[in-house]
Motif scaffolding. Structure first.
Motif, PDB file in Angstrom:
ATOM      1  N   GLN A  51       0.829  -1.201   0.000  1.00  0.00           N
ATOM      2  CA  GLN A  51       0.000   0.000   0.000  1.00  0.00           C
ATOM      3  C   GLN A  51       0.865   1.254   0.000  1.00  0.00           C
ATOM      4  O   GLN A  51       0.578   2.217  -0.706  1.00  0.00           O
ATOM      5  CB  GLN A  51      -0.919   0.007   1.230  1.00  0.00           C
ATOM      6  N   VAL A  52       1.940   1.227   0.820  1.00  0.00           N
ATOM      7  CA  VAL A  52       2.850   2.370   0.873  1.00  0.00           C
ATOM      8  C   VAL A  52       3.499   2.595  -0.486  1.00  0.00           C
ATOM      9  O   VAL A  52       3.609   3.724  -0.974  1.00  0.00           O
ATOM     10  CB  VAL A  52       3.936   2.158   1.951  1.00  0.00           C
ATOM     11  N   ARG A  53       3.945   1.497  -1.132  1.00  0.00           N
ATOM     12  CA  ARG A  53       4.570   1.616  -2.444  1.00  0.00           C
ATOM     13  C   ARG A  53       3.574   2.181  -3.464  1.00  0.00           C
ATOM     14  O   ARG A  53       3.916   3.017  -4.291  1.00  0.00           O
ATOM     15  CB  ARG A  53       5.078   0.261  -2.922  1.00  0.00           C
ATOM     16  N   ARG A  56       3.141   5.838  -2.854  1.00  0.00           N
ATOM     17  CA  ARG A  56       4.318   6.573  -3.310  1.00  0.00           C
ATOM     18  C   ARG A  56       4.335   6.695  -4.830  1.00  0.00           C
ATOM     19  O   ARG A  56       4.665   7.751  -5.377  1.00  0.00           O
ATOM     20  CB  ARG A  56       5.590   5.874  -2.823  1.00  0.00           C
ATOM     21  N   ASP A  57       3.992   5.593  -5.505  1.00  0.00           N
ATOM     22  CA  ASP A  57       3.947   5.629  -6.969  1.00  0.00           C
ATOM     23  C   ASP A  57       2.900   6.618  -7.455  1.00  0.00           C
ATOM     24  O   ASP A  57       3.122   7.356  -8.423  1.00  0.00           O
ATOM     25  CB  ASP A  57       3.639   4.228  -7.527  1.00  0.00           C
ATOM     26  N   MET A  63       2.934  14.191  -8.893  1.00  0.00           N
ATOM     27  CA  MET A  63       3.944  15.254  -8.875  1.00  0.00           C
ATOM     28  C   MET A  63       4.499  15.503 -10.272  1.00  0.00           C
ATOM     29  O   MET A  63       4.739  16.642 -10.661  1.00  0.00           O
ATOM     30  CB  MET A  63       5.070  14.879  -7.910  1.00  0.00           C
ATOM     31  N   ASP A  64       4.714  14.424 -11.013  1.00  0.00           N
ATOM     32  CA  ASP A  64       5.184  14.563 -12.399  1.00  0.00           C
ATOM     33  C   ASP A  64       4.159  15.308 -13.238  1.00  0.00           C
ATOM     34  O   ASP A  64       4.504  16.163 -14.067  1.00  0.00           O
ATOM     35  CB  ASP A  64       5.463  13.188 -13.011  1.00  0.00           C
TER      36      ASP A  64
END
Length: 213
Positions: A51-53, A56-57, A63-64
């Protein structure tokens, strides 16, 4: 008894149940810490790590995307001020020679091009150019992309130019031709956006017609 029940459970039924009861693990946090998922050759990853990964993705992707919007916004703002300055300069131009100098200098200084030519042609001259290049040179036509050596020579008298933007302008008397060339074959591609060129073309036409009046 419990072992027999486990054997009868269909994984699809479990999956459907969890999808229908997405809060299942909220009251069973101890189970979450025991779950693991093998995702690569290095071993297993916990549900929490997955879930954290994922978060983050997703954050990285957003952000990109945001950076892209900010960058595009800055580029559009810069383009706006450049075109505004060009417009003001053209309005104060006294004659075609001054318009020509202003436009050519504008593109050479702001867009890293190798050649920019603004010229006025008669109907017969434009027809001759159309015959040489095989390109449609009707009113408001815009051609963008890499062209053959023969076509580049016909437009620029220069074999070094590999890609170009050719914009035709219908004037009260004759035609105007804005030719922008680059020595890089991929500088201008055939599927490029012509909105900005159309905008500049329309300004040039209005200014030149006002000089003819």
């Amino acid at each position: 008894m419990r072992g027999n029940l486990a054997k009868k459970l269909d994984p699809k039924d479990v999956e459907l149940y969890l999808l229908e009861n997405t809060d299942f693990f909220l009251s069973r946090e101890s189970i979450v810490s025991e779950l693991s998922f093998k995702h690569d050759a290095e071993g297993a990853t916990s549900l929490l790590e997955m879930q954290v990964r994922k978060l983050r993705d997703e954050q990285s992707r957003l952000m990109d995307m945001l950076s892209g919007f900010v960058s595009t916004g800055k580029e559009n703002e810069e383009l706006f001020f450049k075109s505004k300055n060009l417009t003001l300069s053209l309005i104060t131009a006294k004659d075609f020679d001054e318009v020509k100098k202003t436009v050519e200098l504008f593109f050479e200084q702001n867009f890293e091009i190798d050649s920019c030519i603004l010229e006025i042609l008669s109907d017969s001259q434009l027809q001759e150019l159309e015959n040489k290049t095989g390109l449609d040179m009707n009113k408001d036509a815009i051609h963008m992309g890499p062209l053959s050596k023969e076509k580049m020579v016909a437009f620029f008298s220069n074999e070094s130019v590999k890609s170009a933007v050719i914009s035709v302008m219908k004037l009260k008397s004759g035609f105007g031709l804005l030719k922008i060339g680059s020595n890089e074959p991929t500088k201008y591609l055939g599927d490029g956006d012509t909105t900005f060129i159309e905008y500049i073309r329309d300004i040039i036409v209005r200014v030149l017609e006002s000089k003819e009046a």
